[in-house]
Design a protein around this motif. Structure first.
Motif, PDB file in Angstrom:
ATOM      1  N   ASN A  97       5.711 -11.851   6.330  1.00 10.28           N
ATOM      2  CA  ASN A  97       5.116 -11.765   7.767  1.00 10.28           C
ATOM      3  C   ASN A  97       5.801 -10.991   8.620  1.00 10.28           C
ATOM      4  O   ASN A  97       5.925 -11.182   9.929  1.00 10.28           O
ATOM      5  N   VAL A  98       6.061  -9.654   7.959  1.00  2.23           N
ATOM      6  CA  VAL A  98       6.744  -8.631   8.898  1.00  2.23           C
ATOM      7  C   VAL A  98       5.738  -7.879   9.696  1.00  2.23           C
ATOM      8  O   VAL A  98       4.694  -7.608   9.090  1.00  2.23           O
ATOM      9  N   SER A  99       5.861  -7.643  10.920  1.00  5.90           N
ATOM     10  CA  SER A  99       4.708  -7.089  11.661  1.00  5.90           C
ATOM     11  C   SER A  99       5.301  -5.741  12.212  1.00  5.90           C
ATOM     12  O   SER A  99       6.561  -5.554  12.131  1.00  5.90           O
ATOM     13  N   ARG A 100       4.587  -4.843  13.058  1.00  2.25           N
ATOM     14  CA  ARG A 100       4.923  -3.661  13.397  1.00  2.25           C
ATOM     15  C   ARG A 100       5.821  -3.633  14.725  1.00  2.25           C
ATOM     16  O   ARG A 100       6.598  -3.054  14.812  1.00  2.25           O
ATOM     17  N   GLN A 101       5.677  -4.793  15.403  1.00  2.00           N
ATOM     18  CA  GLN A 101       6.535  -5.191  16.554  1.00  2.00           C
ATOM     19  C   GLN A 101       7.578  -6.377  16.045  1.00  2.00           C
ATOM     20  O   GLN A 101       7.182  -7.190  15.505  1.00  2.00           O
ATOM     21  N   ALA A 118       9.305   3.153   9.953  1.00  2.00           N
ATOM     22  CA  ALA A 118       9.402   3.651   8.625  1.00  2.00           C
ATOM     23  C   ALA A 118       8.460   2.714   7.526  1.00  2.00           C
ATOM     24  O   ALA A 118       8.047   3.114   6.927  1.00  2.00           O
ATOM     25  N   ILE A 119       8.906   1.680   7.663  1.00  2.00           N
ATOM     26  CA  ILE A 119       8.373   0.474   6.754  1.00  2.00           C
ATOM     27  C   ILE A 119       6.830   0.577   6.778  1.00  2.00           C
ATOM     28  O   ILE A 119       6.080   0.207   6.018  1.00  2.00           O
ATOM     29  N   PHE A 120       6.274   0.910   8.168  1.00  2.00           N
ATOM     30  CA  PHE A 120       4.830   0.861   8.311  1.00  2.00           C
ATOM     31  C   PHE A 120       4.264   2.230   8.171  1.00  2.00           C
ATOM     32  O   PHE A 120       3.148   2.501   8.869  1.00  2.00           O
ATOM     33  N   SER A 121       5.121   3.180   7.786  1.00  2.00           N
ATOM     34  CA  SER A 121       4.604   4.576   7.622  1.00  2.00           C
ATOM     35  C   SER A 121       3.369   4.649   6.636  1.00  2.00           C
ATOM     36  O   SER A 121       3.554   3.760   5.719  1.00  2.00           O
ATOM     37  N   ASP A 123       3.216   6.327   3.927  1.00  2.12           N
ATOM     38  CA  ASP A 123       3.476   6.545   2.784  1.00  2.12           C
ATOM     39  C   ASP A 123       4.069   5.093   2.203  1.00  2.12           C
ATOM     40  O   ASP A 123       4.067   4.913   0.870  1.00  2.12           O
ATOM     41  N   ALA A 124       4.784   4.445   2.923  1.00  2.00           N
ATOM     42  CA  ALA A 124       5.426   3.168   2.659  1.00  2.00           C
ATOM     43  C   ALA A 124       4.008   2.150   2.422  1.00  2.00           C
ATOM     44  O   ALA A 124       4.401   1.421   1.353  1.00  2.00           O
ATOM     45  N   ILE A 125       3.295   2.192   3.170  1.00  7.55           N
ATOM     46  CA  ILE A 125       2.196   1.238   2.904  1.00  7.55           C
ATOM     47  C   ILE A 125       1.423   1.517   1.792  1.00  7.55           C
ATOM     48  O   ILE A 125       1.098   0.786   0.899  1.00  7.55           O
ATOM     49  N   GLU A 126       0.829   2.678   1.769  1.00  9.43           N
ATOM     50  CA  GLU A 126      -0.250   3.266   0.552  1.00  9.43           C
ATOM     51  C   GLU A 126       0.536   3.307  -0.665  1.00  9.43           C
ATOM     52  O   GLU A 126      -0.004   2.744  -1.981  1.00  9.43           O
ATOM     53  N   LYS A 127       1.659   3.920  -1.024  1.00  9.46           N
ATOM     54  CA  LYS A 127       2.173   4.194  -2.030  1.00  9.46           C
ATOM     55  C   LYS A 127       3.306   3.168  -2.556  1.00  9.46           C
ATOM     56  O   LYS A 127       3.868   3.358  -3.565  1.00  9.46           O
ATOM     57  N   LYS A 128       3.528   2.157  -1.574  1.00 10.39           N
ATOM     58  CA  LYS A 128       4.743   1.125  -1.947  1.00 10.39           C
ATOM     59  C   LYS A 128       6.137   1.869  -2.220  1.00 10.39           C
ATOM     60  O   LYS A 128       6.745   1.458  -3.054  1.00 10.39           O
ATOM     61  N   ARG A 129       6.212   3.026  -1.598  1.00 10.22           N
ATOM     62  CA  ARG A 129       7.475   3.676  -1.748  1.00 10.22           C
ATOM     63  C   ARG A 129       8.788   2.994  -0.900  1.00 10.22           C
ATOM     64  O   ARG A 129       8.450   2.695   0.167  1.00 10.22           O
ATOM     65  N   ARG A 145      11.034  -1.682   1.317  1.00  9.91           N
ATOM     66  CA  ARG A 145       9.796  -1.225   0.375  1.00  9.91           C
ATOM     67  C   ARG A 145       8.928  -2.432   0.827  1.00  9.91           C
ATOM     68  O   ARG A 145       9.249  -3.665   0.695  1.00  9.91           O
ATOM     69  N   ILE A 146       7.616  -1.998   0.742  1.00 14.39           N
ATOM     70  CA  ILE A 146       6.486  -2.877   1.135  1.00 14.39           C
ATOM     71  C   ILE A 146       6.228  -3.418  -0.348  1.00 14.39           C
ATOM     72  O   ILE A 146       5.987  -2.651  -1.276  1.00 14.39           O
ATOM     73  N   VAL A 147       6.146  -4.755  -0.502  1.00 11.00           N
ATOM     74  CA  VAL A 147       5.523  -5.277  -2.043  1.00 11.00           C
ATOM     75  C   VAL A 147       4.219  -5.629  -1.642  1.00 11.00           C
ATOM     76  O   VAL A 147       3.433  -5.515  -2.763  1.00 11.00           O
TER      77      VAL A 147
END
Length: 305
Positions: A97-101, A118-121, A123-129, A145-147
């Protein structure tokens, strides 16, 4: 000392009074009261400082090496963090439950705007990098890294009903408490003898008696014009915590501090003043020579993942 002050002081003899000396901090007149020869310190005296400096240098070198490994690994193996955590013996932590703010009360990496950006960029959202290595504090690096990602949405009423009800009850309760508090405040000011309050306590900035800061401020800032003939009343709106009424019966003079405490306070003030002057001179030099520090000096820390 700054150079103009230093040059003037070391050109004087014992008992001399200087002409006016100008520096970046203003104008000075120096009186040289004594001269003490410098003492050559022995190795044993300097040993603790030398050991501390050596340990600091070794820690900085070790951190720089570890930081390079960390930075390269999160990029080269961008689909996982576990291998890097195992390699560097780091704690791998998971958050939901991590949010942008930053969430209320969040601390550490989850309260760092740079990391959250960075975590909500894309690249991190779409490619899970993995994100790049983010410096979240001096000597601390982190990567995330977003799972699983869920886009923002309007939650159905059934899902938020209880939360909405709690907030509404809290707001209405605070409103009613303020209304009742203002009425009692007006009544007690008109007839002080009718006031019903707990037993009086002595409060100060140092001894708050565990009262809210707003209550202590109201007591210490109250207009004491009617004392001692009539007690002074003041109201304090505490928001969700209700409404408080303060009655000031008398002013108690504080006891003078012990000489040792006074001396310690003076020394601390002198140290703070000296540090402030040094910082001001340092910043003046940076502005004058258009200097800019682009890289934070590494210090001993722990890289996180």
């Amino acid at each position: 000392m700054v150079k103009p002050f230093e040059d003037a002081a070391f050109a004087m003899k014992k008992g001399d009074i200087s002409d006016v000396v100008e520096s970046d901090f203003g104008y000075h007149i120096i009186k040289l009261t004594d001269i003490k020869a410098g003492k050559q310190r022995s190795f044993e005296e300097m040993k603790p400082e030398l050991e501390a400096e050596m340990k600091k240098q070794q820690a900085q070198k070790k951190f720089a090496e570890t930081a390079e490994i960390f930075t390269n690994a999160v990029y080269e193996q961008s689909d996982a963090l576990k291998p890097l955590a195992e390699r560097l013996k780091l704690d791998l932590k998971t958050a939901a439950n991590v949010s942008r703010q930053p969430a209320p009360g969040a601390t550490g990496v989850l309260a760092n705007p740079k990391f959250l950006n960075a975590i909500f960029s894309p690249d991190a959202i779409e490619k899970k990098r993995n994100t790049e290595a983010i410096e979240i504090a001096p000597g601390q690096l982190a990567s995330g890294r977003i799972v699983q990602y869920t886009p923002a949405r309007t939650r159905p009423f059934a899902e938020v009903k209880d939360v909405v009800r709690q907030r509404w009850v809290a707001e209405r309760g605070a409103l009613e408490a303020r209304k009742e508090g203002l009425a009692k405040l007006a009544a007690w000011k008109a007839a002080p003898a009718t006031a019903v309050l707990p037993a009086p306590v002595v409060v100060s900035r140092e001894q708050t008696q565990q009262l809210p800061n707003e209550v202590v401020d109201a007591a210490l800032r109250a207009d004491l014009g009617t004392l001692p003939a009539t007690p002074v009343f003041a109201g304090v709106d505490l928001g969700a915590q209700g409404y408080a009424i303060v009655r000031v019966n008398k002013v108690v003079a504080s006891e003078p501090p012990a000489e040792a405490v006074t001396k310690q306070g003076r020394e601390q003030y002198a140290q703070a003043w000296s540090a402030a002057e040094s910082l001001a001179y340092y910043n003046t030099l940076k502005d004058r020579f258009k200097a800019e520090i682009l890289v934070t000096r590494p210090v001993l820390g722990k890289a996180g993942s």
